[in-house]
Write a protein that holds these residues in place. Sequence first.
Motif, mmCIF file in Angstrom:
data_model
loop_
_atom_site.group_PDB
_atom_site.id
_atom_site.type_symbol
_atom_site.label_atom_id
_atom_site.label_comp_id
_atom_site.label_asym_id
_atom_site.label_seq_id
_atom_site.Cartn_x
_atom_site.Cartn_y
_atom_site.Cartn_z
ATOM 1 N N MET A 49 0.810 -1.217 0.000
ATOM 2 C CA MET A 49 0.000 0.000 0.000
ATOM 3 C C MET A 49 0.845 1.270 0.000
ATOM 4 O O MET A 49 1.654 1.481 0.908
ATOM 5 C CB MET A 49 -0.877 -0.002 1.258
ATOM 6 N N ASP A 50 0.648 2.102 -1.001
ATOM 7 C CA ASP A 50 1.216 3.443 -0.991
ATOM 8 C C ASP A 50 0.378 4.275 -0.017
ATOM 9 O O ASP A 50 -0.838 4.087 0.080
ATOM 10 C CB ASP A 50 1.155 4.039 -2.398
ATOM 11 N N ILE A 51 0.992 5.171 0.710
ATOM 12 C CA ILE A 51 0.246 5.988 1.674
ATOM 13 C C ILE A 51 -0.435 7.166 0.993
ATOM 14 O O ILE A 51 -1.611 7.433 1.229
ATOM 15 C CB ILE A 51 1.160 6.464 2.822
ATOM 16 N N MET A 52 0.291 7.876 0.146
ATOM 17 C CA MET A 52 -0.274 9.047 -0.525
ATOM 18 C C MET A 52 -0.868 8.630 -1.864
ATOM 19 O O MET A 52 -0.134 8.270 -2.786
ATOM 20 C CB MET A 52 0.794 10.115 -0.738
ATOM 21 N N LEU A 53 -2.181 8.638 -1.957
ATOM 22 C CA LEU A 53 -2.890 8.228 -3.165
ATOM 23 C C LEU A 53 -3.719 9.379 -3.699
ATOM 24 O O LEU A 53 -4.150 10.248 -2.928
ATOM 25 C CB LEU A 53 -3.824 7.043 -2.861
ATOM 26 N N GLU A 54 -3.960 9.355 -4.994
ATOM 27 C CA GLU A 54 -4.864 10.328 -5.605
ATOM 28 C C GLU A 54 -6.279 10.082 -5.095
ATOM 29 O O GLU A 54 -6.641 8.958 -4.746
ATOM 30 C CB GLU A 54 -4.844 10.182 -7.123
ATOM 31 N N GLY A 55 -7.081 11.109 -5.088
ATOM 32 C CA GLY A 55 -8.476 10.962 -4.689
ATOM 33 C C GLY A 55 -8.699 11.295 -3.228
ATOM 34 O O GLY A 55 -7.801 11.743 -2.521
ATOM 35 N N SER A 56 -9.899 11.028 -2.777
ATOM 36 C CA SER A 56 -10.305 11.444 -1.434
ATOM 37 C C SER A 56 -9.874 10.488 -0.329
ATOM 38 O O SER A 56 -9.934 10.835 0.839
ATOM 39 C CB SER A 56 -11.823 11.617 -1.400
ATOM 40 N N MET A 57 -9.433 9.281 -0.680
ATOM 41 C CA MET A 57 -9.057 8.298 0.335
ATOM 42 C C MET A 57 -7.574 7.964 0.198
ATOM 43 O O MET A 57 -7.145 7.428 -0.819
ATOM 44 C CB MET A 57 -9.893 7.017 0.174
ATOM 45 N N ASP A 58 -6.799 8.262 1.234
ATOM 46 C CA ASP A 58 -5.379 7.926 1.191
ATOM 47 C C ASP A 58 -5.172 6.460 1.584
ATOM 48 O O ASP A 58 -6.126 5.737 1.906
ATOM 49 C CB ASP A 58 -4.550 8.871 2.056
ATOM 50 N N GLY A 59 -3.934 6.018 1.557
ATOM 51 C CA GLY A 59 -3.627 4.628 1.858
ATOM 52 C C GLY A 59 -3.917 4.239 3.290
ATOM 53 O O GLY A 59 -4.281 3.095 3.561
ATOM 54 N N ILE A 60 -3.778 5.172 4.215
ATOM 55 C CA ILE A 60 -4.055 4.871 5.625
ATOM 56 C C ILE A 60 -5.539 4.603 5.823
ATOM 57 O O ILE A 60 -5.930 3.635 6.485
ATOM 58 C CB ILE A 60 -3.556 6.010 6.537
ATOM 59 N N GLU A 61 -6.389 5.438 5.242
ATOM 60 C CA GLU A 61 -7.837 5.215 5.349
ATOM 61 C C GLU A 61 -8.235 3.927 4.632
ATOM 62 O O GLU A 61 -9.061 3.160 5.132
ATOM 63 C CB GLU A 61 -8.617 6.391 4.779
ATOM 64 N N ALA A 62 -7.645 3.670 3.477
ATOM 65 C CA ALA A 62 -7.946 2.428 2.750
ATOM 66 C C ALA A 62 -7.552 1.217 3.593
ATOM 67 O O ALA A 62 -8.311 0.241 3.698
ATOM 68 C CB ALA A 62 -7.220 2.409 1.411
ATOM 69 N N ALA A 63 -6.379 1.273 4.217
ATOM 70 C CA ALA A 63 -5.938 0.168 5.072
ATOM 71 C C ALA A 63 -6.883 -0.020 6.252
ATOM 72 O O ALA A 63 -7.202 -1.155 6.636
ATOM 73 C CB ALA A 63 -4.516 0.420 5.564
ATOM 74 N N THR A 64 -7.360 1.082 6.818
ATOM 75 C CA THR A 64 -8.308 1.004 7.930
ATOM 76 C C THR A 64 -9.582 0.284 7.497
ATOM 77 O O THR A 64 -10.082 -0.606 8.197
ATOM 78 C CB THR A 64 -8.646 2.415 8.457
#
Length: 116
Positions: A49-64
């Motif tokens: 997982m990359d942490i800084m992603l395009e769009g409204s959801m970053d990698g940390i939120e996606a991982a959560t």
Amino acid sequence: MLIVEDESIIALATKANLKRMGCEVVGTAATGQQAVEYAALKHPDVVLMDIMLEGSMDGIEAATRIREKNPDLPIIYCTAYTDAGTRGLAASTNPKAFICKPLDYEALKDLIDDLQ
């Protein structure tokens, strides 16, 4: 493995290198939302997982969100952002590791092998 990376060149290079090393890549996602959806559909053994992603959801939120449905799925963060604040936020998702970009594919493969 699911690769989550919004820079297509990096995603393609990561996929090619990991496949060359014998890893099975079940998909690549470019956004946090795609990562959540692909993790639910493709059931990867590991998420890179990359942490800084395009769009409204970053990698940390996606991982959560991924962890809400699969708390035991190993997540490895690969990021250029290694500051204490970012690492602190990411640590709340209980990742297996942080790998700094540019990726050392041999070290990443060793880490993946240790998880299996």
